[in-house]
Motif scaffolding. Sequence first.
Motif, mmCIF file in Angstrom:
data_model
loop_
_atom_site.group_PDB
_atom_site.id
_atom_site.type_symbol
_atom_site.label_atom_id
_atom_site.label_comp_id
_atom_site.label_asym_id
_atom_site.label_seq_id
_atom_site.Cartn_x
_atom_site.Cartn_y
_atom_site.Cartn_z
ATOM 1 N N GLN A 225 -18.142 4.581 -31.786
ATOM 2 C CA GLN A 225 -19.404 4.102 -31.623
ATOM 3 C C GLN A 225 -20.210 4.923 -32.575
ATOM 4 O OE1 GLN A 225 -20.314 2.317 -29.063
ATOM 5 N NE2 GLN A 225 -18.226 2.149 -28.862
ATOM 6 N N MET A 226 -20.670 4.477 -33.227
ATOM 7 C CA MET A 226 -21.027 4.859 -34.949
ATOM 8 C C MET A 226 -22.310 5.172 -34.894
ATOM 9 S SD MET A 226 -20.273 3.471 -38.507
ATOM 10 C CE MET A 226 -21.463 4.500 -39.893
ATOM 11 N N GLY A 227 -23.158 5.857 -35.158
ATOM 12 C CA GLY A 227 -24.693 5.536 -35.189
ATOM 13 C C GLY A 227 -25.167 6.511 -36.442
ATOM 14 N N TRP A 228 -26.141 5.603 -36.788
ATOM 15 C CA TRP A 228 -27.156 5.820 -38.099
ATOM 16 C C TRP A 228 -28.455 6.477 -37.834
ATOM 17 C CZ3 TRP A 228 -25.161 0.749 -38.981
ATOM 18 C CH2 TRP A 228 -24.212 0.785 -39.547
ATOM 19 N N GLN A 229 -29.046 8.009 -38.299
ATOM 20 C CA GLN A 229 -29.639 8.753 -38.629
ATOM 21 C C GLN A 229 -30.972 7.742 -39.002
ATOM 22 O OE1 GLN A 229 -29.970 12.354 -40.233
ATOM 23 N NE2 GLN A 229 -31.713 13.467 -38.190
ATOM 24 N N TYR A 230 -31.693 7.694 -38.612
ATOM 25 C CA TYR A 230 -33.196 7.114 -39.124
ATOM 26 C C TYR A 230 -34.210 7.931 -38.785
ATOM 27 C CZ TYR A 230 -36.215 3.687 -41.213
ATOM 28 O OH TYR A 230 -37.715 3.783 -41.977
ATOM 29 N N ASP A 231 -35.556 8.058 -39.354
ATOM 30 C CA ASP A 231 -36.739 8.843 -38.807
ATOM 31 C C ASP A 231 -37.014 9.603 -37.645
ATOM 32 O OD1 ASP A 231 -39.516 8.222 -39.164
ATOM 33 O OD2 ASP A 231 -39.196 6.494 -37.437
ATOM 34 N N SER A 232 -36.385 9.910 -37.877
ATOM 35 C CA SER A 232 -35.569 11.384 -36.683
ATOM 36 C C SER A 232 -35.786 12.449 -37.389
ATOM 37 C CB SER A 232 -35.115 11.160 -36.116
ATOM 38 O OG SER A 232 -33.525 10.737 -36.385
ATOM 39 N N THR A 233 -36.384 13.690 -36.603
ATOM 40 C CA THR A 233 -35.152 15.108 -37.469
ATOM 41 C C THR A 233 -34.063 15.677 -37.025
ATOM 42 O OG1 THR A 233 -36.228 16.594 -35.523
ATOM 43 C CG2 THR A 233 -37.946 15.903 -37.378
ATOM 44 N N THR A 234 -33.339 16.706 -37.538
ATOM 45 C CA THR A 234 -32.504 16.585 -36.617
ATOM 46 C C THR A 234 -31.939 17.254 -35.179
ATOM 47 O OG1 THR A 234 -31.387 17.229 -39.288
ATOM 48 C CG2 THR A 234 -30.216 18.288 -36.977
ATOM 49 N N ALA A 235 -33.085 17.630 -35.170
ATOM 50 C CA ALA A 235 -32.859 18.344 -33.416
ATOM 51 C C ALA A 235 -33.092 16.984 -32.953
ATOM 52 C CB ALA A 235 -34.325 18.766 -33.096
ATOM 53 N N GLU A 236 -33.957 15.919 -33.138
ATOM 54 C CA GLU A 236 -34.182 14.609 -32.600
ATOM 55 C C GLU A 236 -32.859 13.647 -32.723
ATOM 56 O OE1 GLU A 236 -39.445 13.801 -33.637
ATOM 57 O OE2 GLU A 236 -37.495 13.583 -34.937
ATOM 58 N N PHE A 237 -32.130 13.541 -33.543
ATOM 59 C CA PHE A 237 -31.224 12.949 -33.382
ATOM 60 C C PHE A 237 -29.888 13.617 -33.104
ATOM 61 C CE2 PHE A 237 -27.282 11.945 -36.354
ATOM 62 C CZ PHE A 237 -27.250 10.578 -35.630
ATOM 63 N N ILE A 238 -30.342 14.756 -32.412
ATOM 64 C CA ILE A 238 -28.856 15.669 -31.319
ATOM 65 C C ILE A 238 -28.895 15.192 -30.382
ATOM 66 C CG2 ILE A 238 -28.373 17.777 -30.436
ATOM 67 C CD1 ILE A 238 -28.254 18.805 -33.801
ATOM 68 N N ASP A 239 -31.135 15.011 -30.138
ATOM 69 C CA ASP A 239 -31.537 14.888 -28.803
ATOM 70 C C ASP A 239 -31.085 12.929 -28.323
ATOM 71 O OD1 ASP A 239 -32.687 15.388 -26.174
ATOM 72 O OD2 ASP A 239 -34.388 13.752 -26.866
ATOM 73 N N HIS A 240 -30.916 12.164 -29.239
ATOM 74 C CA HIS A 240 -30.702 11.254 -29.339
ATOM 75 C C HIS A 240 -28.628 11.024 -28.293
ATOM 76 C CE1 HIS A 240 -34.366 10.241 -29.910
ATOM 77 N NE2 HIS A 240 -34.085 10.265 -31.282
ATOM 78 N N VAL A 241 -28.656 11.745 -29.551
ATOM 79 C CA VAL A 241 -26.727 10.987 -29.423
ATOM 80 C C VAL A 241 -26.143 11.790 -28.018
ATOM 81 C CG1 VAL A 241 -24.904 12.732 -30.508
ATOM 82 C CG2 VAL A 241 -26.557 11.853 -32.274
ATOM 83 N N ASN A 242 -26.895 13.409 -27.890
ATOM 84 C CA ASN A 242 -26.489 13.576 -26.419
ATOM 85 C C ASN A 242 -27.052 12.566 -25.255
ATOM 86 O OD1 ASN A 242 -25.750 16.249 -27.283
ATOM 87 N ND2 ASN A 242 -27.703 16.991 -27.134
ATOM 88 N N HIS A 243 -27.877 11.841 -25.483
ATOM 89 C CA HIS A 243 -28.071 10.845 -24.303
ATOM 90 C C HIS A 243 -27.677 9.208 -24.741
ATOM 91 C CE1 HIS A 243 -31.146 13.889 -23.598
ATOM 92 N NE2 HIS A 243 -30.866 13.812 -22.597
ATOM 93 N N SER A 244 -26.214 9.696 -25.395
ATOM 94 C CA SER A 244 -26.145 8.017 -26.302
ATOM 95 C C SER A 244 -24.309 8.288 -26.095
ATOM 96 C CB SER A 244 -26.137 7.887 -27.278
ATOM 97 O OG SER A 244 -25.415 8.566 -28.386
ATOM 98 N N ASN A 245 -24.363 7.333 -26.098
ATOM 99 C CA ASN A 245 -22.329 7.058 -26.284
ATOM 100 C C ASN A 245 -21.849 7.330 -27.609
ATOM 101 O OD1 ASN A 245 -22.616 5.268 -24.141
ATOM 102 N ND2 ASN A 245 -22.021 3.420 -24.286
#
Length: 533
Positions: A225-245
């Motif tokens: 389950q692969m997710g690209w980071q875009y238009d987000s800080t590292t902290a925001e990306f980590i938060d998105h990942v924590n609420h995803s698959n």
Amino acid sequence: MTFYKVITLFIISTIIIGSNITNVVKAETLNNKYPFDDIANSYAKKEIVNLAKLNLINGRGNRKFEPLQPVTRAEFITMIDRMLQLEPVNNEIASFIDVRKSKWYYGWVQAGFNLGIIDGTSPGVFQPNELISRQEAAALIARAVKIVEVDKAGTPTFTDSDEIASWATSYVMMIQKNKLMTGNGNKFRPNADITRQETAVVLNRIVESAFGVKVMDGQQDTTIQMGWQYDSTTAEFIDHVNHSNINTLTPRWFFLKDKGRISDQVDPELISYAKKYNKKIWAMFGNLFDADLTHTVLTNSVMRNSVVQQITTYVQKYNLDGINVDFENVKPVDKIYFTAFIIELAEALHEVNAVLSVDVSPDLGTDWTEAFDYVKLGKAADYIVLMGYDEHWNGSPKAGSVSSLPWLERALNKLLIAVPADKIIAALPLYTRDWYDSSLAVLSEELTLEQQSARILTSNIKLSWNDTLGQYLATYTKQGTQHRIWLEESRSFTLKDQMINSKNIAGNAYWYTGAETSDIWVALRNSDKFSSY
């Protein structure tokens, strides 16, 4: 009062109190034996107790199960969902006008509807509080346990088979053949309401079957389950990942520069997070759509070798798990050079135990994809990531879906001819487009799924489901101009994911993490779980 009368009264009182205590103990013993107080005389008490232990059924309050009462449509799909270990999905887009988001059963109905286990009674209408008939229940059960319909010929052997609706005949046949609903006195009673105790018996039969054992076991294969980071800080990306698959992170860290240099934008914070939470990092290496620079570097063997060495050094320096190459807008004349570059990079990365994945667009026979030798890329790389979006793109002469179901399946099927299934990752769009006409051309605005939901809430939207495309079409008028959005949401994503899972490919990718609504991840977890049964 004499001494003897006092003694007599004391003895009588003791007997009465003792009797009351005995009755209380008996009542408590009965309560401890069964989870509900009204099932002792039910023929389904064993099944009810078993399902209650598994948390698959609930009572109706005050320790009452009400075994003889009929079951509503909302209650039945809820019990089916729980049996399948599914999660309720709070779809951003409500599928039925009479199933409101505020109702307790909303998520359960949507979960079953997304997977095609249950349908409405008419387009856009579910009737959640209507009682479900035995033939309707048979249809839901057959879909839920995936009984394959091999032969439509013949009819059920019940004496009242002529009362079974034509649409339900094959379902009842399958249910009877698999001994999940056996009828009573050789009668099926198709139009009778199914009771709560009858439901318990059927569900328990499923739970104790081979299918049910696998469901209760809860084990399923873990796909990429692969997710690209875009238009987000590292902290925001980590938060998105924590609420995803997401289990494979793809930050956009490396980009091709002049003279074959590579920019380094690595953030150690993300590396530490990934190691701590057992996530993989396949850092993206892109060419920023620069066709001329890409041509200059790829056609120069010295520069090309330098790029390979730089990337390999970065992988070792930061202890990365892999690299995701995203070279787009490559000139057709550079096909052999791009292929050579991927072969060389794969060999170098494999020597340091790193994975190489390569992003490709669907093979549409245009200059955009002419640089991809799908067969050779598939042999060299560990994974080929099919970018399953931009069916209609910004600047497209025609309005339409970003990724319709039949278009995505055609693209995937074509790639499967060139690349083995276990090397393919299908990338899905967490965005869509709002299309409108100007005096000169068809224009569009890109929307994240969060922006899509906000627009639907604030505009006078009309929704219509397109079975062929597997999507809702939303239309509205703004300042006299008609707008159209082919929606990406939980239901459309479930259909795509079910199709993808049927191909047994390596996993999914998402462009881009953080653009979605939270219900998407729940719907996809349900889809993967249901596909694994």
